[in-house]
Design a protein around this motif. Sequence first.
Motif, PDB file in Angstrom:
ATOM      1  N   ALA A   6       0.840  -1.198   0.000  1.00  0.00           N
ATOM      2  CA  ALA A   6       0.000   0.000   0.000  1.00  0.00           C
ATOM      3  C   ALA A   6       0.875   1.248   0.000  1.00  0.00           C
ATOM      4  O   ALA A   6       2.037   1.221   0.438  1.00  0.00           O
ATOM      5  CB  ALA A   6      -0.902   0.001   1.236  1.00  0.00           C
ATOM      6  N   PRO A   7       0.371   2.381  -0.486  1.00  0.00           N
ATOM      7  CA  PRO A   7       1.144   3.636  -0.460  1.00  0.00           C
ATOM      8  C   PRO A   7       1.492   4.013   0.974  1.00  0.00           C
ATOM      9  O   PRO A   7       0.754   3.723   1.913  1.00  0.00           O
ATOM     10  CB  PRO A   7       0.175   4.655  -1.077  1.00  0.00           C
ATOM     11  N   ALA A   8       2.642   4.634   1.140  1.00  0.00           N
ATOM     12  CA  ALA A   8       3.057   5.057   2.475  1.00  0.00           C
ATOM     13  C   ALA A   8       2.072   6.083   3.015  1.00  0.00           C
ATOM     14  O   ALA A   8       1.607   6.955   2.276  1.00  0.00           O
ATOM     15  CB  ALA A   8       4.455   5.664   2.413  1.00  0.00           C
ATOM     16  N   PRO A   9       1.697   5.983   4.300  1.00  0.00           N
ATOM     17  CA  PRO A   9       0.778   6.955   4.881  1.00  0.00           C
ATOM     18  C   PRO A   9       1.415   8.335   4.930  1.00  0.00           C
ATOM     19  O   PRO A   9       2.637   8.478   4.916  1.00  0.00           O
ATOM     20  CB  PRO A   9       0.525   6.401   6.290  1.00  0.00           C
ATOM     21  N   ILE A  10       0.559   9.336   5.008  1.00  0.00           N
ATOM     22  CA  ILE A  10       1.066  10.709   5.074  1.00  0.00           C
ATOM     23  C   ILE A  10       1.895  10.900   6.327  1.00  0.00           C
ATOM     24  O   ILE A  10       2.949  11.531   6.310  1.00  0.00           O
ATOM     25  CB  ILE A  10      -0.115  11.704   5.022  1.00  0.00           C
ATOM     26  N   GLU A  11       1.446  10.328   7.447  1.00  0.00           N
ATOM     27  CA  GLU A  11       2.195  10.386   8.695  1.00  0.00           C
ATOM     28  C   GLU A  11       2.680   8.987   9.013  1.00  0.00           C
ATOM     29  O   GLU A  11       1.887   8.069   9.213  1.00  0.00           O
ATOM     30  CB  GLU A  11       1.324  10.909   9.831  1.00  0.00           C
ATOM     31  N   THR A  12       3.975   8.784   9.036  1.00  0.00           N
ATOM     32  CA  THR A  12       4.507   7.464   9.343  1.00  0.00           C
ATOM     33  C   THR A  12       4.497   7.238  10.849  1.00  0.00           C
ATOM     34  O   THR A  12       4.316   8.169  11.646  1.00  0.00           O
ATOM     35  CB  THR A  12       5.940   7.329   8.823  1.00  0.00           C
ATOM     36  N   LEU A  13       4.741   5.988  11.233  1.00  0.00           N
ATOM     37  CA  LEU A  13       4.774   5.659  12.655  1.00  0.00           C
ATOM     38  C   LEU A  13       5.931   6.378  13.352  1.00  0.00           C
ATOM     39  O   LEU A  13       5.795   6.841  14.483  1.00  0.00           O
ATOM     40  CB  LEU A  13       4.889   4.143  12.831  1.00  0.00           C
ATOM     41  N   ALA A  14       7.065   6.487  12.693  1.00  0.00           N
ATOM     42  CA  ALA A  14       8.192   7.221  13.279  1.00  0.00           C
ATOM     43  C   ALA A  14       7.842   8.691  13.479  1.00  0.00           C
ATOM     44  O   ALA A  14       8.251   9.315  14.474  1.00  0.00           O
ATOM     45  CB  ALA A  14       9.429   7.080  12.400  1.00  0.00           C
ATOM     46  N   LEU A 231      21.344  15.155   9.989  1.00  0.00           N
ATOM     47  CA  LEU A 231      21.236  13.901   9.268  1.00  0.00           C
ATOM     48  C   LEU A 231      19.813  13.354   9.396  1.00  0.00           C
ATOM     49  O   LEU A 231      19.128  13.585  10.401  1.00  0.00           O
ATOM     50  CB  LEU A 231      22.231  12.877   9.798  1.00  0.00           C
ATOM     51  N   THR A 232      19.379  12.630   8.389  1.00  0.00           N
ATOM     52  CA  THR A 232      18.028  12.066   8.377  1.00  0.00           C
ATOM     53  C   THR A 232      18.100  10.558   8.190  1.00  0.00           C
ATOM     54  O   THR A 232      19.136   9.998   7.831  1.00  0.00           O
ATOM     55  CB  THR A 232      17.190  12.665   7.242  1.00  0.00           C
ATOM     56  N   GLY A 233      16.969   9.921   8.428  1.00  0.00           N
ATOM     57  CA  GLY A 233      16.835   8.476   8.240  1.00  0.00           C
ATOM     58  C   GLY A 233      15.523   8.178   7.561  1.00  0.00           C
ATOM     59  O   GLY A 233      14.742   9.089   7.257  1.00  0.00           O
ATOM     60  N   PRO A 234      15.239   6.907   7.332  1.00  0.00           N
ATOM     61  CA  PRO A 234      14.004   6.524   6.644  1.00  0.00           C
ATOM     62  C   PRO A 234      12.785   6.716   7.545  1.00  0.00           C
ATOM     63  O   PRO A 234      12.611   5.981   8.517  1.00  0.00           O
ATOM     64  CB  PRO A 234      14.220   5.047   6.313  1.00  0.00           C
ATOM     65  N   THR A 235      11.955   7.679   7.240  1.00  0.00           N
ATOM     66  CA  THR A 235      10.808   7.950   8.117  1.00  0.00           C
ATOM     67  C   THR A 235       9.811   6.794   8.120  1.00  0.00           C
ATOM     68  O   THR A 235       9.026   6.668   9.052  1.00  0.00           O
ATOM     69  CB  THR A 235      10.086   9.246   7.700  1.00  0.00           C
ATOM     70  N   ALA A 236       9.845   5.952   7.083  1.00  0.00           N
ATOM     71  CA  ALA A 236       8.995   4.755   7.067  1.00  0.00           C
ATOM     72  C   ALA A 236       9.778   3.549   7.584  1.00  0.00           C
ATOM     73  O   ALA A 236       9.605   2.431   7.100  1.00  0.00           O
ATOM     74  CB  ALA A 236       8.475   4.496   5.661  1.00  0.00           C
ATOM     75  N   ILE A 237      10.631   3.773   8.606  1.00  0.00           N
ATOM     76  CA  ILE A 237      11.472   2.711   9.132  1.00  0.00           C
ATOM     77  C   ILE A 237      10.644   1.534   9.634  1.00  0.00           C
ATOM     78  O   ILE A 237      11.065   0.381   9.555  1.00  0.00           O
ATOM     79  CB  ILE A 237      12.383   3.255  10.259  1.00  0.00           C
ATOM     80  N   PHE A 238       9.446   1.785  10.119  1.00  0.00           N
ATOM     81  CA  PHE A 238       8.596   0.698  10.605  1.00  0.00           C
ATOM     82  C   PHE A 238       7.847   0.013   9.468  1.00  0.00           C
ATOM     83  O   PHE A 238       7.915  -1.203   9.311  1.00  0.00           O
ATOM     84  CB  PHE A 238       7.590   1.224  11.639  1.00  0.00           C
ATOM     85  N   GLU A 239       7.118   0.788   8.668  1.00  0.00           N
ATOM     86  CA  GLU A 239       6.168   0.196   7.734  1.00  0.00           C
ATOM     87  C   GLU A 239       6.681   0.045   6.310  1.00  0.00           C
ATOM     88  O   GLU A 239       5.971  -0.444   5.435  1.00  0.00           O
ATOM     89  CB  GLU A 239       4.861   0.997   7.720  1.00  0.00           C
TER      90      GLU A 239
END
Length: 461
Positions: A6-14, A231-239
């Motif tokens: 499914a498409p990534a949600p607008i607000e991720t769990l992180a 520095l940044t990381g993958p905001t969809a790290i969970f899903e």
Amino acid sequence: MMDTNAPAPIETLAERIGAWSSAVDLGAVPSEAVAAAKRCIVDVVGVSLAATAHPLPRRVLEHARRVYAPGDSGVLGFADRLSSVGAALVNGTAGHALDFDDTSYTGIMHGSTVVLPAALAATEEAGGDGRQLLEAFIAGSEVAYAVAMLCTTRHYFKGWWSTATFGAFGAAAAAARAFGLAEQETTAAVALAGGQVGGLKAAFGTDAKPVIAGRTAAAGVEAALLAGRGLTGPTAIFEGKAGFLQLLNDGYADTDSLATLGKVWRLVQPGILFKQYPVCSGAHAAVELTEQLLRDNGLSGDDVRRVICEVTPVVAMSLIYDRPRRWQEAQFSLPFAIGMLLAGRGLDIASLTDETLAEPLVRKAMAKVEMRRVDSLHTEEAPEGARVTVITNRGTEVRGYLGEPKGMPGNPLNDADLHQKFLRCTAAAAIDDARARGLLEHLAALEDAPKAFAPFRTLRS
């Protein structure tokens, strides 16, 4: 189950975690949650100080002196001041070296031993006060336990050590809050920490287990420091398709659990287990019950032919050493824990030596103990309960069942008992009683302390 296509949600769990934890304010935290947090801090500080008498934390400190730069963050029980990452490594290792630290059945993990070292190191580097430390600890603890609820206990049963895998998110959130990072930076810290999680239950009974706890605390602090530098990381790290949930939890997620952050305080509900004995919590019900059966029936170890301990699946999965060879293996051995009682030795910090384990009297007593897994004993209220049968040399039997040993949330240690444990731990670290009691007073009024770490610097003359 999650639909990973499914498409990534607008607000991720992180992003949810970052938004909530970066805004934690002590004034909005219920008083019972603040009190629970302070109890956790008292406990992990005490067991960390007790561990300073053992070789493992000292060796990790020697390593940290060579590998990490000097800095502003202190090491519990020593005069050293290291970078926040180095201090978190040493303190996190010490907190779990004796396996005497608290346990949460939310995810089956040792949250405090990972979150507090991260919060403490970051708070001190930031020049923060006691209120800042409490906010960081509460934020990190609640994040770690919310991630545990997200994954459920299936994660633990797969063989992942949830203290590390869930604790990494809590340590990052704690350090980010202590450093005062904004929402987006906190999300980045959580994502950076999550991208490097790991921790296998194969480490049980070895040096690797406490070192992994220390490494997890250090990784959380470093993730927050890097996020603070942009520095940044993958905001969809969970899903994400190759994210935490898909790879480490079979794609399963109870996403509603994160909606309860700041509404259900898991430091209070279901609460925290504080240990009576410096061994895996899985042994506690059987040990306490055996002590009671011997006492109530006037039996000594010499009167006993055999002890049969029927235990839950969680206990059987954790107490994996039937005949331990080293003291760390003994902490995950029910024959050792019960055998110490039968040998008339008790079960305390002084028991944790290879010499004690090798004593003929102890080995003979251990041989009398048998552990049996009984799946039907498991309940949500008593995941580590035990049924014990003591068979005497005369052939008589006494038996009983204990679901919640003393220290469990449903059978808690009161503050006086917790403080006595703290003082036993500081005595084991050769800290005099007056200084130890002064530290207890500091922790009791932590929210009003102008400096979070100051009393730790005067523990030894």
